[in-house]
Write an enzyme that holds these catalytic residues in place. Structure first.
Site, PDB file in Angstrom:
ATOM      1  N   TYR A 111     -14.844 -11.673   0.627  1.00  0.00           N
ATOM      2  CA  TYR A 111     -15.541 -10.429   0.260  1.00  0.00           C
ATOM      3  C   TYR A 111     -16.792 -10.717  -0.567  1.00  0.00           C
ATOM      4  CZ  TYR A 111     -11.622  -7.758   2.073  1.00  0.00           C
ATOM      5  OH  TYR A 111     -10.694  -7.212   2.913  1.00  0.00           O
ATOM      6  N   ARG A 159       0.824  -1.221   0.000  1.00  0.00           N
ATOM      7  CA  ARG A 159       0.000   0.000   0.000  1.00  0.00           C
ATOM      8  C   ARG A 159       0.852   1.264   0.000  1.00  0.00           C
ATOM      9  NH1 ARG A 159      -5.663  -0.189   1.975  1.00  0.00           N
ATOM     10  NH2 ARG A 159      -6.419  -2.127   1.089  1.00  0.00           N
ATOM     11  N   ARG A 205      -3.765   7.009   0.603  1.00  0.00           N
ATOM     12  CA  ARG A 205      -4.245   8.238   1.246  1.00  0.00           C
ATOM     13  C   ARG A 205      -3.240   8.945   2.134  1.00  0.00           C
ATOM     14  NH1 ARG A 205      -9.514   5.193   3.197  1.00  0.00           N
ATOM     15  NH2 ARG A 205      -7.849   3.645   3.268  1.00  0.00           N
ATOM     16  N   ASP A 227      -6.890  -2.854  -7.197  1.00  0.00           N
ATOM     17  CA  ASP A 227      -7.428  -3.460  -5.976  1.00  0.00           C
ATOM     18  C   ASP A 227      -7.701  -4.931  -6.238  1.00  0.00           C
ATOM     19  OD1 ASP A 227      -8.487  -2.370  -3.205  1.00  0.00           O
ATOM     20  OD2 ASP A 227      -9.774  -4.024  -3.814  1.00  0.00           O
TER      21      ASP A 227
HETATM   22  O1  CP3 Z   1      -0.082  -1.467  -2.431  1.00  0.00           O
HETATM   23  C1  CP3 Z   1      -0.404  -0.570  -3.253  1.00  0.00           C
HETATM   24  O2  CP3 Z   1      -0.001   0.617  -3.175  1.00  0.00           O
HETATM   25  C2  CP3 Z   1      -1.239  -0.970  -4.455  1.00  0.00           C
HETATM   26  C3  CP3 Z   1      -2.628  -0.783  -4.330  1.00  0.00           C
HETATM   27  C4  CP3 Z   1      -3.520  -1.687  -3.478  1.00  0.00           C
HETATM   28  C5  CP3 Z   1      -4.772  -1.236  -2.996  1.00  0.00           C
HETATM   29  N1  CP3 Z   1      -5.421  -2.299  -2.450  1.00  0.00           N
HETATM   30  C6  CP3 Z   1      -5.275   0.154  -3.105  1.00  0.00           C
HETATM   31  C7  CP3 Z   1      -6.391   0.591  -2.247  1.00  0.00           C
HETATM   32  C8  CP3 Z   1      -3.408  -3.035  -3.148  1.00  0.00           C
HETATM   33  C9  CP3 Z   1      -2.242  -3.992  -3.357  1.00  0.00           C
HETATM   34  C10 CP3 Z   1      -4.621  -3.408  -2.506  1.00  0.00           C
HETATM   35  C11 CP3 Z   1      -4.912  -4.776  -2.056  1.00  0.00           C
HETATM   36  C12 CP3 Z   1      -6.121  -5.034  -1.254  1.00  0.00           C
HETATM   37  N2  CP3 Z   1      -7.356  -4.471  -1.381  1.00  0.00           N
HETATM   38  C13 CP3 Z   1      -6.196  -6.021  -0.251  1.00  0.00           C
HETATM   39  C14 CP3 Z   1      -5.066  -6.949   0.142  1.00  0.00           C
HETATM   40  C15 CP3 Z   1      -4.058  -6.326   0.998  1.00  0.00           C
HETATM   41  C16 CP3 Z   1      -4.509  -6.029   2.393  1.00  0.00           C
HETATM   42  O3  CP3 Z   1      -4.559  -4.840   2.734  1.00  0.00           O
HETATM   43  O4  CP3 Z   1      -4.796  -6.989   3.119  1.00  0.00           O
HETATM   44  C17 CP3 Z   1      -7.486  -5.996   0.270  1.00  0.00           C
HETATM   45  C18 CP3 Z   1      -8.025  -6.866   1.389  1.00  0.00           C
HETATM   46  C19 CP3 Z   1      -8.231  -5.027  -0.458  1.00  0.00           C
HETATM   47  C20 CP3 Z   1      -9.679  -4.690  -0.321  1.00  0.00           C
HETATM   48  C21 CP3 Z   1      -9.925  -3.279   0.011  1.00  0.00           C
HETATM   49  N3  CP3 Z   1      -9.605  -2.207  -0.794  1.00  0.00           N
HETATM   50  C22 CP3 Z   1     -10.496  -2.763   1.200  1.00  0.00           C
HETATM   51  C23 CP3 Z   1     -10.961  -3.609   2.368  1.00  0.00           C
HETATM   52  C24 CP3 Z   1     -10.525  -1.379   1.062  1.00  0.00           C
HETATM   53  C25 CP3 Z   1     -11.159  -0.399   2.010  1.00  0.00           C
HETATM   54  C26 CP3 Z   1     -10.339  -0.161   3.233  1.00  0.00           C
HETATM   55  C27 CP3 Z   1      -9.586   1.130   3.101  1.00  0.00           C
HETATM   56  O5  CP3 Z   1      -8.372   1.118   3.357  1.00  0.00           O
HETATM   57  O6  CP3 Z   1     -10.239   2.131   2.813  1.00  0.00           O
HETATM   58  C28 CP3 Z   1      -9.936  -1.034  -0.179  1.00  0.00           C
HETATM   59  C29 CP3 Z   1      -9.740   0.319  -0.721  1.00  0.00           C
HETATM   60  C30 CP3 Z   1      -8.380   0.706  -1.199  1.00  0.00           C
HETATM   61  N4  CP3 Z   1      -7.542  -0.089  -1.933  1.00  0.00           N
HETATM   62  C31 CP3 Z   1      -7.745   1.967  -1.001  1.00  0.00           C
HETATM   63  C32 CP3 Z   1      -6.506   1.897  -1.659  1.00  0.00           C
HETATM   64  C33 CP3 Z   1      -5.484   3.006  -1.788  1.00  0.00           C
HETATM   65  C34 CP3 Z   1      -8.350   3.166  -0.296  1.00  0.00           C
HETATM   66  C35 CP3 Z   1      -9.295   3.815  -1.277  1.00  0.00           C
HETATM   67  C36 CP3 Z   1      -9.448   5.291  -1.118  1.00  0.00           C
HETATM   68  O7  CP3 Z   1      -8.704   6.063  -1.763  1.00  0.00           O
HETATM   69  O8  CP3 Z   1     -10.383   5.674  -0.396  1.00  0.00           O
END
Ligand code: CP3
Length: 338
Positions: free
Chosen positions: A148, A22, A26, A72
């Site tokens: 999910y 990640r 944000r 994502d």
């Molecule tokens: O690592 C990186 O920089 C690449 C981008 C990336 C995102 N999600 C961007 C994202 C990667 C590799 C993921 C993987 C992801 N997504 C996982 C596996 C890794 C982990 O964290 O366990 C999972 C479970 C998800 C599912 C997901 N996506 C959730 C549960 C959420 C909401 C929670 C949150 O943090 O808001 C997301 C949204 C998400 N994915 C954001 C980002 C930058 C936030 C979105 C925003 O800008 O509001």
């Protein structure tokens, strides 16, 4: 050869390569700005110019050794035809898929067309990336995607997905197999577009007891690794069975992953033992990156001292959280480069 790729092939690097799960997101002001322009998160993911820019932001700012595609894990269920929305403060929302009779809703034949903008972003990042940095593609592992899809979003107890998996394992395996095929296709398309390594995120692997862990985490991962190895023998896959605990070494041995990502709960002595199986990646607690200062420095130095004698990639034990000060990331990079 790029430092990350060499480390993933088992060659110890004098300065361990460094990237952060990640690393785009944000906590970066330049991300928040573009996110506002795009309007919502999925528009960012599906607009190749936006996704490319966001992918490159942390690499430019910190000089990291790898870019991870900005996307994502939930684009795969979305590409299979499930509805998906990200609601502010609530996380992802999907129309849940709760039983075998609903499997017909999935449309695997349309996946790669629907996700074409993602592969276009991979091509553009590859074109614009600094020469020393490697491009990592990724996907969610079948079990984590299933959580999910069946729960309809994030979950604490995973009751619905476990209910299906435990009560009716035969039809649940059908769901896992569909997701295994989709994951192979999605990772294959990213590799064809230019990804030099891929990571498989099994974020909820740790909620399963041993037998279902073997059936729904290890077995599909073994198939994904075998299928990709046959098509792309040069491209390493990093497995991340978060929370696997004592099952980590079996996961590595049975799946054949090229490298393993360790969460922050894995003791460094166990990490050293696994380094005899394959390169390891990890495992600083993301909250230490929020805290910074002496506590972060000391923990990072302890990890480096324990793992830098073998093939090692410095990373966190899970993703960067939004409260992280970017200055702490800059300090971590300086410390690891030493
Ligand atoms: O690592 C990186 O920089 C690449 C981008 C990336 C995102 N999600 C961007 C994202 C990667 C590799 C993921 C993987 C992801 N997504 C996982 C596996 C890794 C982990 O964290 O366990 C999972 C479970 C998800 C599912 C997901 N996506 C959730 C549960 C959420 C909401 C929670 C949150 O943090 O808001 C997301 C949204 C998400 N994915 C954001 C980002 C930058 C936030 C979105 C925003 O800008 O509001």
């Amino acid at each position: 050869m790029k430092s990350l790729v060499a480390a993933l092939r088992g060659e110890r690097q004098a300065v361990p390569p460094l990237w952060l799960m990640r690393q785009a997101g944000r906590y970066l002001p330049e991300y928040r700005k573009l996110r506002e322009t795009a309007g919502d998160f999925l528009t960012l993911c599906y607009t190749p110019d936006f996704a490319t820019e966001v992918t490159l932001q942390p690499v430019r700012r910190f000089g990291l050794d790898a870019a991870i595609l900005f996307s994502d894990i939930l684009v795969v269920p979305h590409g299979l035809g499930m509805s998906l929305a990200f609601r502010e403060g609530e996380g992802p929302v999907l129309e849940p898929l709760r039983s075998a009779s609903e499997l017909a809703r999935l449309e695997p034949a349309r996946l790669l067309d629907r996700l074409a903008p993602v592969y276009e972003a991979v091509r553009r990042v590859k074109r614009d990336l600094p020469a020393e940095a490697a491009l990592i593609g990724f996907a969610g592992a079948p079990w984590t995607l299933a959580t999910y899809m069946v729960e309809g979003g994030s979950s604490r107890e995973f009751r619905r997905v476990k209910d299906w998996a435990y009560r009716e394992p035969g039809s649940f395996v059908t769901l896992i197999e569909r997701l295994t095929e989709a994951t192979i296709a999605h990772l294959g398309a990213q590799i064809e577009a230019g990804a030099e390594a891929v990571q498989l995120f099994d974020s909820w692997a740790g909620v399963l007891p041993e037998a279902p862990f073997r059936a729904f985490v290890i077995e599909p991962t073994r198939r994904i690794v075998a299928a990709l190895k046959a098509r792309f023998p040069e491209v390493p896959l990093i497995g991340f069975p978060r929370g696997a605990g004592l099952l980590y070494p079996d996961y590595v041995a049975t799946t054949g992953v090229a490298a393993v990502a360790l969460d922050q709960h894995v003791p460094l002595s166990a990490a050293q033992a696994m380094q005899r199986q394959c390169p390891v990646q990890g495992n600083l607690d993301p909250l230490l990156l929020v805290l910074g200062g002496a506590a972060m420095d000391e923990a990072a130095r302890t990890i480096l001292a324990a793992l830098r004698q073998g093939p090692f990639i410095f990373n966190l034990g899970h993703g960067i959280v939004p409260e992280t000060p970017p200055a702490h990331v800059a300090r971590l990079v300086e410390l690891v480069r030493g």
